[in-house]
Design a protein around this motif. Structure first.
Motif, PDB file in Angstrom:
ATOM      1  N   GLY A  80     -32.239  73.860  -5.448  1.00 53.33           N
ATOM      2  CA  GLY A  80     -31.331  72.735  -4.994  1.00 53.33           C
ATOM      3  C   GLY A  80     -30.751  71.962  -5.196  1.00 53.33           C
ATOM      4  O   GLY A  80     -29.528  71.254  -5.065  1.00 53.33           O
ATOM      5  N   ARG A  81     -31.672  71.759  -6.699  1.00 50.25           N
ATOM      6  CA  ARG A  81     -31.057  70.601  -7.587  1.00 50.25           C
ATOM      7  C   ARG A  81     -30.996  70.733  -8.930  1.00 50.25           C
ATOM      8  O   ARG A  81     -31.848  71.242  -9.892  1.00 50.25           O
ATOM      9  CB  ARG A  81     -32.000  69.147  -7.157  1.00 50.25           C
ATOM     10  CG  ARG A  81     -31.144  67.952  -8.027  1.00 50.25           C
ATOM     11  CD  ARG A  81     -31.640  66.857  -7.694  1.00 50.25           C
ATOM     12  NE  ARG A  81     -33.205  66.649  -8.046  1.00 50.25           N
ATOM     13  CZ  ARG A  81     -33.676  65.620  -8.284  1.00 50.25           C
ATOM     14  NH1 ARG A  81     -33.722  65.122  -6.515  1.00 50.25           N
ATOM     15  NH2 ARG A  81     -35.068  65.553  -8.505  1.00 50.25           N
ATOM     16  N   TYR A  82     -29.574  71.380  -9.242  1.00 52.07           N
ATOM     17  CA  TYR A  82     -29.586  71.262 -10.286  1.00 52.07           C
ATOM     18  C   TYR A  82     -28.819  70.567 -11.604  1.00 52.07           C
ATOM     19  O   TYR A  82     -28.533  70.049 -11.338  1.00 52.07           O
ATOM     20  CB  TYR A  82     -28.861  72.974 -10.906  1.00 52.07           C
ATOM     21  CG  TYR A  82     -29.465  73.775  -9.685  1.00 52.07           C
ATOM     22  CD1 TYR A  82     -30.623  74.645 -10.328  1.00 52.07           C
ATOM     23  CD2 TYR A  82     -28.819  73.912  -8.380  1.00 52.07           C
ATOM     24  CE1 TYR A  82     -31.273  74.798  -9.135  1.00 52.07           C
ATOM     25  CE2 TYR A  82     -29.201  74.743  -7.045  1.00 52.07           C
ATOM     26  CZ  TYR A  82     -30.486  75.612  -7.518  1.00 52.07           C
ATOM     27  OH  TYR A  82     -30.962  75.869  -6.788  1.00 52.07           O
TER      28      TYR A  82
ATOM     29  N   ARG B 272     -25.031  57.003   0.343  1.00 49.17           N
ATOM     30  CA  ARG B 272     -24.708  57.892  -0.164  1.00 49.17           C
ATOM     31  C   ARG B 272     -24.413  57.671  -2.035  1.00 49.17           C
ATOM     32  O   ARG B 272     -24.461  56.546  -1.702  1.00 49.17           O
ATOM     33  CB  ARG B 272     -22.997  58.884   0.361  1.00 49.17           C
ATOM     34  CG  ARG B 272     -22.846  58.684   1.725  1.00 49.17           C
ATOM     35  CD  ARG B 272     -22.161  60.408   2.228  1.00 49.17           C
ATOM     36  NE  ARG B 272     -21.683  60.546   1.415  1.00 49.17           N
ATOM     37  CZ  ARG B 272     -22.141  61.950   0.843  1.00 49.17           C
ATOM     38  NH1 ARG B 272     -23.498  62.881   1.195  1.00 49.17           N
ATOM     39  NH2 ARG B 272     -21.639  62.508  -0.270  1.00 49.17           N
TER      40      ARG B 272
ATOM     41  N   MET C 148     -22.343  57.350  -4.168  1.00 50.87           N
ATOM     42  CA  MET C 148     -20.739  56.442  -4.969  1.00 50.87           C
ATOM     43  C   MET C 148     -20.537  55.556  -4.278  1.00 50.87           C
ATOM     44  O   MET C 148     -20.798  54.964  -3.011  1.00 50.87           O
ATOM     45  CB  MET C 148     -19.675  57.984  -4.685  1.00 50.87           C
ATOM     46  CG  MET C 148     -19.918  58.839  -5.475  1.00 50.87           C
ATOM     47  SD  MET C 148     -20.931  60.164  -3.972  1.00 50.87           S
ATOM     48  CE  MET C 148     -20.879  61.296  -5.393  1.00 50.87           C
TER      49      MET C 148
ATOM     50  N   GLY D 252     -29.917  67.734   1.971  1.00 50.79           N
ATOM     51  CA  GLY D 252     -28.373  67.513   2.099  1.00 50.79           C
ATOM     52  C   GLY D 252     -27.620  68.431   1.671  1.00 50.79           C
ATOM     53  O   GLY D 252     -27.348  69.629   0.971  1.00 50.79           O
TER      54      GLY D 252
ATOM     55  N   GLY E 161     -23.697  69.160   2.246  1.00 54.35           N
ATOM     56  CA  GLY E 161     -22.579  68.600   1.453  1.00 54.35           C
ATOM     57  C   GLY E 161     -22.236  67.108   3.347  1.00 54.35           C
ATOM     58  O   GLY E 161     -23.042  67.177   3.935  1.00 54.35           O
TER      59      GLY E 161
ATOM     60  N   ARG F  47     -26.424  75.029  -2.455  1.00 56.86           N
ATOM     61  CA  ARG F  47     -27.615  74.992  -1.623  1.00 56.86           C
ATOM     62  C   ARG F  47     -26.902  75.503   0.052  1.00 56.86           C
ATOM     63  O   ARG F  47     -28.134  76.093   0.607  1.00 56.86           O
ATOM     64  CB  ARG F  47     -26.499  73.625  -1.484  1.00 56.86           C
ATOM     65  CG  ARG F  47     -27.999  72.145  -1.726  1.00 56.86           C
ATOM     66  CD  ARG F  47     -28.744  71.241  -2.153  1.00 56.86           C
ATOM     67  NE  ARG F  47     -29.913  71.010  -2.932  1.00 56.86           N
ATOM     68  CZ  ARG F  47     -28.835  69.545  -3.075  1.00 56.86           C
ATOM     69  NH1 ARG F  47     -28.219  68.518  -1.838  1.00 56.86           N
ATOM     70  NH2 ARG F  47     -29.464  68.593  -3.700  1.00 56.86           N
TER      71      ARG F  47
END
Ligand code: AMP
Length: 414
Positions: free
Chosen positions: A118-120, A256, A258, A278, A280, A308
Motif C-alpha cells: 500500500g505504499r509505493y 497530515r 502537508m 489511510g 484518503g 489503497r
C-alpha cells in the motif's frame, strides 16, 4: 535483467478493469456533485512544492524526485496534486469564474518513501478540490462525496477521523504552548521527536515510541485552543456530517503530511489495509493560494489512493475482453484478405483479430477457442469463407462479403 524501479509496479491488462471501475465511479460521483476533471503536468517547478507543501515536511525534506532540467531549472515529479491545481487556478485566472471552482483529478504521484504494502514510489490519487469558498457546506460536501466513493467501491470497515487545525494564528499560539510542554517533558521523548521540537512539534503526536506516546496522551490539544470563528466553523461542519448520517471520530491528534492545512482536516482509514491504513484524506487549505502569490482564497479538498482503495475494496470485476471474430486461414497465403476482413469488422464495431503466428488451421481454431472468440471466419478460395459459430458449433460456407452482416444479424437475433 532490468526490473521496474523499487516501489513501482506495472499495471498489467488483468488489473485494468478494476482500475477502470475506480475511475468510472469517481467520474460519476464527483461529476454529479459538479466537480470537473483537470489534469496538470507530471512535473512542476520545485519551488511550488517547497513553498506549497512546506519546507519542514517529510515530503519536501526527504521524498521528492527533484532534477535539473538541463537549463538550470529545478523540477520535481509531483508528490501531490493540490499545489499544482492551485498553481493552475492562478495561472488560468480561475478566480474570475463563479466560485467555488470545483475540480477533480486522477493523477500519478511520486514520493521516495520506503516501499511496503500500500505504499509505493509511484502511485495514483483520485482527488477533489473546491477553491473559493469558506462555507462549511464545502467541507461537508467534499467529505460526503469521498464517503460515497468509498461506499460504492465497497471499501471495507472505513473509519472517518476528523479534527480542526484552526487558523494559522491560533495554531502558532498553540504551537508555542505545545513546545513548552514538550520541553518540560524532554527527557521522556524519543530522540527524533526531541530534535524536531523546534521544527515540527506536531509530529510528536505521530511518534511510534511508547514513552513519547504516553507524554503526548496528556499534551495540550489544538481542538481545545481554537478561536471562536474556527470553533463555530468546525461545529457547522460536524453538524452537517451528522445530519448526513455520516459517523466520525474526533481525533485531536490527527496529523497530515502537508503544512498547508487550516481548519478542517479528515482521514478515512481501513482496517483491511494494515500498517498503511489511510485510504484518503484532506482538509481545508485557506492560506495556500496566497502562499503562491494569489489573492486570499479559501479552499478545501481531498485525495484518495487508487491502490489503497483497490486493496481495501470488495472484489471488483476482473473484466474479460470480448472477441467477436477471429479470422483464420485455411491454408497459407490470403493474408491480405484476412487482414482486410478483420479491419472491416472493426470498423463495423466488432472486436476482431486475425492469425498472426503462422499456426496450422487446427492450431488456429484451438487459439480462437482459447481467446474466447464467438465466431471464426476461415478464409477459403475465390471470395468464400466458412463461418463458424463457436458457441453453437454450427458452421456454414458463405461469401466473404456476407461474413460481417451475418455476425451482426446473429447478434440481433440472439
Ligand atoms: P496524502 O496526499 O499524503 O494526504 O495522501 C492521500 C492518500 O494518497 C492516502 O490516503 C493514500 O491512500 C494515498 N497515498 C499517499 N502516499 C502513498 C504512497 N506512497 N503509496 C500509495 N498510496 C499513497
Amino acid at each position: 535483467m532490468i526490473q521496474a524501479p523499487r516501489g513501482t509496479f506495472d499495471i498489467l491488462p488483468e488489473a485494468a478493469a478494476a482500475r477502470k471501475v475506480v475511475e468510472e465511479q469517481a467520474e460519476r460521483i464527483l461529476g454529479a456533485a459538479g466537480y470537473r476533471r483537470i489534469e496538470t503536468p507530471t512535473f512542476e517547478a520545485t519551488e511550488l512544492f517547497a513553498r506549497g507543501v512546506g519546507e519542514a515536511t517529510d515530503i519536501v525534506q526527504k521524498e521528492m524526485y527533484t532534477f535539473d532540467d538541463g537549463g538550470g531549472r529545478s523540477l520535481t515529479l509531483r508528490p501531490e496534486v493540490t499545489a499544482p491545481i492551485c498553481r493552475a487556478y492562478l495561472e488560468h485566472g480561475m478566480h474570475k469564474l463563479a466560485q467555488p471552482v470545483k475540480l477533480w483529478y486522477l493523477s500519478s504521484c511520486f514520493r521516495a518513501e520506503a516501499p511496503q504494502r500500500g505504499r509505493y514510489r509511484q502511485f495514483w490519487q483520485v482527488g477533489a478540490e473546491a477553491i473559493g469558498s469558506d462555507a462549511p457546506e464545502t467541507d461537508a460536501e467534499l467529505i460526503v462525496v469521498l464517503a460515497d466513493l468509498l461506499d460504492m467501491l465497497g471499501v471495507q470497515h472505513d473509519r472517518l477521523r476528523l479534527a480542526s487545525l484552526g487558523t494559522p494564528a491560533a495554531r502558532a499560539e498553540y504551537r508555542e504552548h505545545l513546545q513548552r510542554y514538550l520541553r518540560a517533558n524532554e527527557d521522556r521523548l524519543a530522540p527524533e521527536v526531541r530534535t524536531r521540537i523546534d521544527l515540527n512539534p506536531m509530529r510528536a503526536f505521530d511518534a511510534s515510541d511508547r514513552a513519547t506516546q504516553a507524554v503526548m496522551h496528556d499534551a495540550p490539544k489544538l481542538l481545545d485552543h481554537l478561536n471562536e470563528a474556527d470553533a463555530a466553523h468546525f461545529d457547522q461542519v460536524r453538524g452537517l456530517l451528522s445530519g448526513a448520517g455520516l459517523s466520525y471520530e474526533l481525533d485531536p491528534t490527527l496529523v497530515r503530511g502537508m503544512d498547508y492545512y487550516t481548519r478542517t482536516v479528515f482521514e478515512f482509514t481501513s482496517e483491511a489495509l494494515g500498517a498503511q491504513s489511510g485510504v484518503g484524506g484532506g482538509g481545508r487549505y485557506d492560506g495556500l493560494i496566497e502562499l503562491l502569490d494569489g489573492p486570499p482564497t479559501p479552499a478545501c479538498g481531498w485525495a484518495a489512493g487508487v491502490e489503497r482503495m483497490l486493496l481495501a475494496a470488495r472484489e471488483l470485476p476482473a473484466g474479460s475482453d470480448v472477441v467477436d471474430l477471429f479470422v483464420a486461414l485455411a491454408k497459407p497465403g490470403r493474408g491480405d484478405t484476412a487482414f482486410g476482413l478483420a479491419r472491416e469488422a472493426r470498423r463495423a464495431g466488432l472486436q476482431a483479430q486475425l492469425e498472426l503466428a503462422g499456426r496450422s488451421l487446427k492450431g488456429q481454431l484451438r487459439h480462437a477457442d482459447r481467446i474466447g472468440a464467438r465466431y471464426v471466419a476461415i478464409i477459403g478460395d475465390n471470395g468464400t469463407a466458412t463461418l463458424k459459430n463457436m458457441e453453437s458449433g454450427d458452421e456454414r460456407d458463405t461469401e466473404l462479403v456476407n461474413v460481417i452482416p451475418e455476425i451482426l444479424r446473429g447478434d440481433r437475433l440472439s
